[in-house]
Design a protein around this motif. Sequence first.
Motif, short mmCIF file in Angstrom:
data_model
loop_
_atom_site.label_atom_id
_atom_site.label_comp_id
_atom_site.label_asym_id
_atom_site.label_seq_id
_atom_site.Cartn_x
_atom_site.Cartn_y
_atom_site.Cartn_z
N ARG A 13 0.83 -1.21 0.00
CA ARG A 13 0.00 0.00 0.00
C ARG A 13 0.86 1.26 0.00
N SER A 14 1.93 1.24 0.80
CA SER A 14 2.83 2.40 0.85
C SER A 14 3.50 2.63 -0.49
N LEU A 15 3.93 1.52 -1.13
CA LEU A 15 4.58 1.63 -2.43
C LEU A 15 3.63 2.20 -3.47
N ARG A 16 2.34 1.74 -3.44
CA ARG A 16 1.36 2.27 -4.38
C ARG A 16 1.16 3.77 -4.19
N TRP A 17 1.13 4.22 -2.94
CA TRP A 17 0.96 5.66 -2.68
C TRP A 17 2.17 6.45 -3.15
N VAL A 18 3.35 5.88 -2.94
CA VAL A 18 4.56 6.56 -3.40
C VAL A 18 4.55 6.69 -4.92
N LEU A 19 4.18 5.61 -5.61
CA LEU A 19 4.13 5.64 -7.07
C LEU A 19 3.08 6.63 -7.56
N ARG A 20 1.95 6.72 -6.86
CA ARG A 20 0.92 7.70 -7.25
C ARG A 20 1.42 9.13 -7.09
N VAL A 21 2.12 9.37 -5.99
CA VAL A 21 2.66 10.72 -5.76
C VAL A 21 3.68 11.07 -6.84
N ILE A 22 4.56 10.11 -7.17
CA ILE A 22 5.57 10.34 -8.22
C ILE A 22 4.88 10.63 -9.55
N LEU A 23 3.84 9.86 -9.87
CA LEU A 23 3.11 10.07 -11.11
C LEU A 23 2.47 11.45 -11.16
N LEU A 24 1.87 11.87 -10.05
CA LEU A 24 1.26 13.20 -9.99
C LEU A 24 2.30 14.30 -10.17
N LEU A 25 3.47 14.11 -9.55
CA LEU A 25 4.54 15.09 -9.69
C LEU A 25 5.03 15.17 -11.13
N LEU A 26 5.15 14.00 -11.79
CA LEU A 26 5.59 13.98 -13.19
C LEU A 26 4.57 14.69 -14.08
N ILE A 27 3.29 14.46 -13.83
CA ILE A 27 2.25 15.11 -14.63
C ILE A 27 2.30 16.62 -14.42
#
Length: 252
Positions: A13-27
């Motif tokens: 779950r933590s990894l999924r949240w980290v990946l989502r945050v990274i994706l949002l930052l990239l966008i």
Amino acid sequence: MRRRKGLFARLRRSLRWVLRVILLLLIADLVYLSTIWPDWERLAQGDVPRSSFMQLYADKQAGRGWPPLRWQPVPQSRIPRHVMRAVLLAEDSRFYSHSGFDLVAIREALDYNFGRGELLIGASTISQQTVKNLYLSPSRDPLRKWHEVVLTVALEHNLPKSRLLALYLNIAQFGRGIYGVQAAAQAYYGIDAGMLSLAQAAELAASLPSPVKNNPASRTERFERRSQRILDLLTREQSAREAAGSAPFRKL
């Protein structure tokens, strides 16, 4: 066993949240880049644009009592070849052989800085400096550096080297409020850029690393040493050209 499964579930779950945050930052970063993305065709052929550094200076000038902005872009045909050579010798001697990033200079800078335990010298090319001056800010944060990398790759892909060098010579700072070789020639010598001698070209090139402190008006010790080294190289190149039967720089 249950404890181990619960730990793995929390990690996923933590990894999924980290990946989502990274994706949002990239966008978000892509959206920002799209707002500053240049019209490369216009930059390659149109008028020299006013840089973000000039705009920052103009915004601060009145409040800080700085002299008015001086800038008068000129076509490359009005800039003597020895002025271009002086700047290349001073700032980016491998300009025509790299694709925006001088890996040799980067390695040398890293070795020098690591050997002394602090950041003393950089390895920015004329391509990187042009991008930074035109579109970015003086900030040293990693995000700004990332934008510089992306824009430098695009700049090298879309513009010929000759145009890139002309842009740089027209937007580089040569003193407090003095931008471009034409404004610098008029401010320091009272002449147009096309009339600059080898010695004057060397002096302008010598001011580029820290133009507010080291320039033809301040004539600091560091400036005098640097301008003499550049002049020696220019004179040597001109002598070699004449010996080979080529025209000297000033007649090109």
